[in-house]
Write a protein that holds these residues in place. Structure first.
Motif, PDB file in Angstrom:
ATOM      1  N   TYR A 161      45.464  11.011 -49.187  1.00 29.77           N
ATOM      2  CA  TYR A 161      44.391  11.983 -49.130  1.00 29.77           C
ATOM      3  C   TYR A 161      44.948  13.398 -49.251  1.00 29.77           C
ATOM      4  CZ  TYR A 161      40.824   8.527 -48.189  1.00 29.77           C
ATOM      5  OH  TYR A 161      39.954   7.492 -48.310  1.00 29.77           O
ATOM      6  N   ALA A 162      45.922  13.568 -50.134  1.00 29.90           N
ATOM      7  CA  ALA A 162      46.467  14.894 -50.388  1.00 29.90           C
ATOM      8  C   ALA A 162      45.359  15.821 -50.865  1.00 29.90           C
ATOM      9  CB  ALA A 162      47.583  14.823 -51.432  1.00 29.90           C
ATOM     10  N   GLY A 163      45.349  17.023 -50.336  1.00 31.90           N
ATOM     11  CA  GLY A 163      44.320  17.967 -50.702  1.00 31.90           C
ATOM     12  C   GLY A 163      43.142  17.976 -49.763  1.00 31.90           C
ATOM     13  N   THR A 164      43.199  17.195 -48.680  1.00 31.54           N
ATOM     14  CA  THR A 164      42.125  17.187 -47.685  1.00 31.54           C
ATOM     15  C   THR A 164      42.132  18.511 -46.921  1.00 31.54           C
ATOM     16  OG1 THR A 164      42.306  14.794 -47.413  1.00 31.54           O
ATOM     17  CG2 THR A 164      41.219  16.021 -45.647  1.00 31.54           C
ATOM     18  N   ASN A 165      40.980  19.092 -46.744  1.00 31.73           N
ATOM     19  CA  ASN A 165      40.885  20.338 -45.987  1.00 31.73           C
ATOM     20  C   ASN A 165      41.060  20.073 -44.497  1.00 31.73           C
ATOM     21  OD1 ASN A 165      40.504  22.055 -48.164  1.00 31.73           O
ATOM     22  ND2 ASN A 165      38.292  21.810 -48.139  1.00 31.73           N
ATOM     23  N   LEU A 166      41.778  20.949 -43.849  1.00 31.15           N
ATOM     24  CA  LEU A 166      42.041  20.778 -42.421  1.00 31.15           C
ATOM     25  C   LEU A 166      40.756  20.825 -41.607  1.00 31.15           C
ATOM     26  CD1 LEU A 166      44.365  20.476 -40.343  1.00 31.15           C
ATOM     27  CD2 LEU A 166      44.326  22.960 -40.102  1.00 31.15           C
ATOM     28  N   ASP A 167      39.765  21.549 -42.101  1.00 32.77           N
ATOM     29  CA  ASP A 167      38.520  21.657 -41.329  1.00 32.77           C
ATOM     30  C   ASP A 167      37.804  20.316 -41.203  1.00 32.77           C
ATOM     31  OD1 ASP A 167      37.957  21.790 -44.096  1.00 32.77           O
ATOM     32  OD2 ASP A 167      35.982  22.610 -43.680  1.00 32.77           O
ATOM     33  N   THR A 168      38.245  19.291 -41.968  1.00 38.71           N
ATOM     34  CA  THR A 168      37.655  17.957 -41.851  1.00 38.71           C
ATOM     35  C   THR A 168      37.747  17.433 -40.426  1.00 38.71           C
ATOM     36  OG1 THR A 168      38.238  17.451 -44.145  1.00 38.71           O
ATOM     37  CG2 THR A 168      37.802  15.579 -42.700  1.00 38.71           C
ATOM     38  N   LEU A 211      53.509  26.072 -40.092  1.00 40.18           N
ATOM     39  CA  LEU A 211      52.948  25.342 -41.224  1.00 40.18           C
ATOM     40  C   LEU A 211      54.040  25.034 -42.238  1.00 40.18           C
ATOM     41  CD1 LEU A 211      49.710  27.461 -41.874  1.00 40.18           C
ATOM     42  CD2 LEU A 211      49.929  25.396 -40.475  1.00 40.18           C
ATOM     43  N   GLN A 212      54.217  23.756 -42.534  1.00 32.34           N
ATOM     44  CA  GLN A 212      55.137  23.323 -43.589  1.00 32.34           C
ATOM     45  C   GLN A 212      54.358  22.405 -44.520  1.00 32.34           C
ATOM     46  OE1 GLN A 212      58.991  21.996 -42.004  1.00 32.34           O
ATOM     47  NE2 GLN A 212      58.459  23.015 -40.071  1.00 32.34           N
ATOM     48  N   ILE A 213      53.605  23.033 -45.411  1.00 34.64           N
ATOM     49  CA  ILE A 213      52.713  22.317 -46.321  1.00 34.64           C
ATOM     50  C   ILE A 213      53.435  22.067 -47.639  1.00 34.64           C
ATOM     51  CG2 ILE A 213      50.461  22.340 -47.432  1.00 34.64           C
ATOM     52  CD1 ILE A 213      50.280  22.380 -44.424  1.00 34.64           C
ATOM     53  N   GLN A 214      53.326  20.850 -48.158  1.00 33.38           N
ATOM     54  CA  GLN A 214      53.992  20.521 -49.413  1.00 33.38           C
ATOM     55  C   GLN A 214      52.977  20.254 -50.511  1.00 33.38           C
ATOM     56  OE1 GLN A 214      56.980  17.496 -48.757  1.00 33.38           O
ATOM     57  NE2 GLN A 214      57.699  18.485 -46.896  1.00 33.38           N
ATOM     58  N   ALA A 215      52.338  19.075 -50.497  1.00 30.85           N
ATOM     59  CA  ALA A 215      51.385  18.762 -51.562  1.00 30.85           C
ATOM     60  C   ALA A 215      50.092  19.550 -51.397  1.00 30.85           C
ATOM     61  CB  ALA A 215      51.091  17.260 -51.575  1.00 30.85           C
ATOM     62  N   GLY A 216      49.759  19.917 -50.173  1.00 32.04           N
ATOM     63  CA  GLY A 216      48.583  20.732 -49.933  1.00 32.04           C
ATOM     64  C   GLY A 216      48.862  22.194 -50.234  1.00 32.04           C
TER      65      GLY A 216
END
Length: 453
Positions: A161-168, A211-216
């Motif tokens: 689910y890469a690209g899922t918004n954190l607000d989910t 924050l260590q975001i890669q695909a997002g």
């Protein structure tokens, strides 16, 4: 086991079901002729484990009425969801760490974990979880049942689910009429979440951001919304860093820890310039810890110009710098000469000694363009030679001012930063130089450095 669960003796519990091996992975992959037998044995082992769980483990957990912290680690085929349900019933539980290894959710046999059974958790760490849409919904309901959640850590090993918004996972909480933002610490280490402005209402009390975001990705409006809501981060460690984040950092005062790390590849030149000339200057009176690590040395190495910006932060207690060390005198096959970006080591140490009188720890990480190695031990020999050469240069650098350094000096490499693997060099007043501590073992350095090749 039930008799051992003395209610007055335990304040924390760790449950670890480890059933992972190379042979099991090969069998489970279907590549072995014994795969069918393995599945039958695995079924039998699972049934035995479940029987023991119901007879011993669950009653033991129920007896731990005073437990405040629980860590639940499951690898491969683990216990039934009943264990989580029992943990959720512990009346004093406030700090929870959940980790589920790969293979837990097998195709056709998915088990939905009752995360939403927990409530009133204040510190929540979710790592290595299989992230599927139902799991995200359960995590969202779990967070909604924890209205006083203060610290949240999220990490996963999957990117379905890469690209899922954190607000989910925040929506259920933010839609509650009684919602009051309480989260003060957010740490996201994975490869899937996007951070957008829609998450910010849940983060209005935030002071610690890692924050260590890669695909997002971290969208620019996220930083703008933080500024507009008056969020003032005190601990800031973000990957990747961009100009929008830099602008946010100059929208308030009082930053105490700044850790710039995790960049790979080339960085835009204006980003380091903005960090040193704008962010450091803006927070020079409040910064206590400053770290530059895992960065492209061509842009982030300490220079004479950048050093002046660092020296303005006179409240610093801990400082980690990237030092360009291009000299290849220790290697017979020299690459083309590189222009040195960093100042002479003696000048660097002297200037820091003069200006940063509150500094307690200085870590200097050497960086250069490495030659290409094929198979064999060439890389290891090169790493050892470079380590020894850099240590000699540090130990030959004299402190030329009248002050004695207040800090401990560490020589570091990319893999050691933040791990404390290197012993400090000792300052000798007579020679005005730092000297190595005798008997220090640098084996851990070599192991760490090899991981960076």
């Amino acid at each position: 086991m039930n008799e051992l669960a003395e209610t007055r003796a335990f304040a924390s519990i760790t449950i670890n079901f480890e059933r992972s091996s190379y042979i099991e992975h090969q069998l489970a992959s279907g590549k072995s002729p014994a795969t069918h037998l393995h599945e039958e044995l695995q079924e039998e082992a699972s049934e035995t484990m479940l029987a023991c769980q119901n007879k011993y483990l669950i009653p033991a957990i129920r007896a731990l009425r005073n437990v405040e912290f629980a860590s639940f680690l499951v690898h491969q085929v683990g216990p039934d969801a009943k264990v989580l349900g029992v943990l959720a019933q512990l009346p004093k539980l406030q700090d929870l760490a959940l980790s589920v290894g790969p293979g837990f959710e097998r195709p056709g046999r998915e088990r939905i974990m009752p995360f939403d059974a927990f409530s009133n958790i204040r510190v929540l760490k979710l790592t290595s979880l299989p992230i599927f849409a139902p799991t995200l919904q359960l995590i969202g309901r779990m967070i909604a049942r924890c209205p006083t959640l203060e610290e949240l850590t999220l990490g996963n090993a999957d990117n379905q689910y890469a690209g899922t918004n954190l607000d989910t996972i925040f929506n259920d909480s933010m839609h509650s009429p009684s919602f009051v933002p309480c989260l003060t610490s957010l740490k996201v280490i994975n490869n899937m979440f996007n951070l957008s402005a829609t998450s910010v209402p849940y983060l209005r009390s935030l002071v610690h951001l890692d924050l260590q975001i890669q695909a997002g990705k971290i969208e620019a409006p996220f930083w703008q919304a933080l500024a507009e809501n008056g969020v003032q981060i005190r601990y800031f460690a973000v990957y990747p860093l961009d100009i929008a984040a830099v602008r946010y950092l100059t929208s308030y005062e009082g930053l105490t820890e700044l850790h710039i790390r995790g960049h790979r590849g080339l960085e835009p030149r204006d980003c380091p310039n903005e960090v040193f000339h704008t962010v450091l200057t803006h927070h020079r009176q409040s910064l206590r810890q400053l770290t530059f690590s895992y960065l492209d040395f061509q842009f982030w190495s300490i220079t004479d110009d950048y050093l002046e910006c660092v020296l303005e932060c006179q409240a610093l207690q801990s400082l980690t710098l990237l030092y360009h060390y291009p000299d290849d005198r220790e290697w017979p096959l020299r690459p083309p000469p590189q222009e040195k970006l960093s100042p002479d080591m003696s000048i660097l140490l002297t200037r820091i000694t003069e200006s940063l009188t509150n500094l307690e720890a200085l870590r200097v990480c050497h960086a250069r363009e490495y030659p290409h190695f094929g198979c064999g031990t060439g890389a290891m020999h090169y790493a050892r030679a470079m380590q020894q050469s850099f240590e000699r240069e540090m130990c030959a650098a004299a402190i030329t001012c009248s002050r004695a350094p207040t800090f401990q000096l560490y020589k570091m490499n990319h893999s050691q930063i933040g791990l404390g693997a290197s012993s400090p060099l000792a300052f000798e007043p007579n020679s005005r130089c730092f000297k190595p501590v005798k008997g220090k073992d640098d084996f851990s350095f070599l192991i760490g450095l090899m991981n960076s090749f």
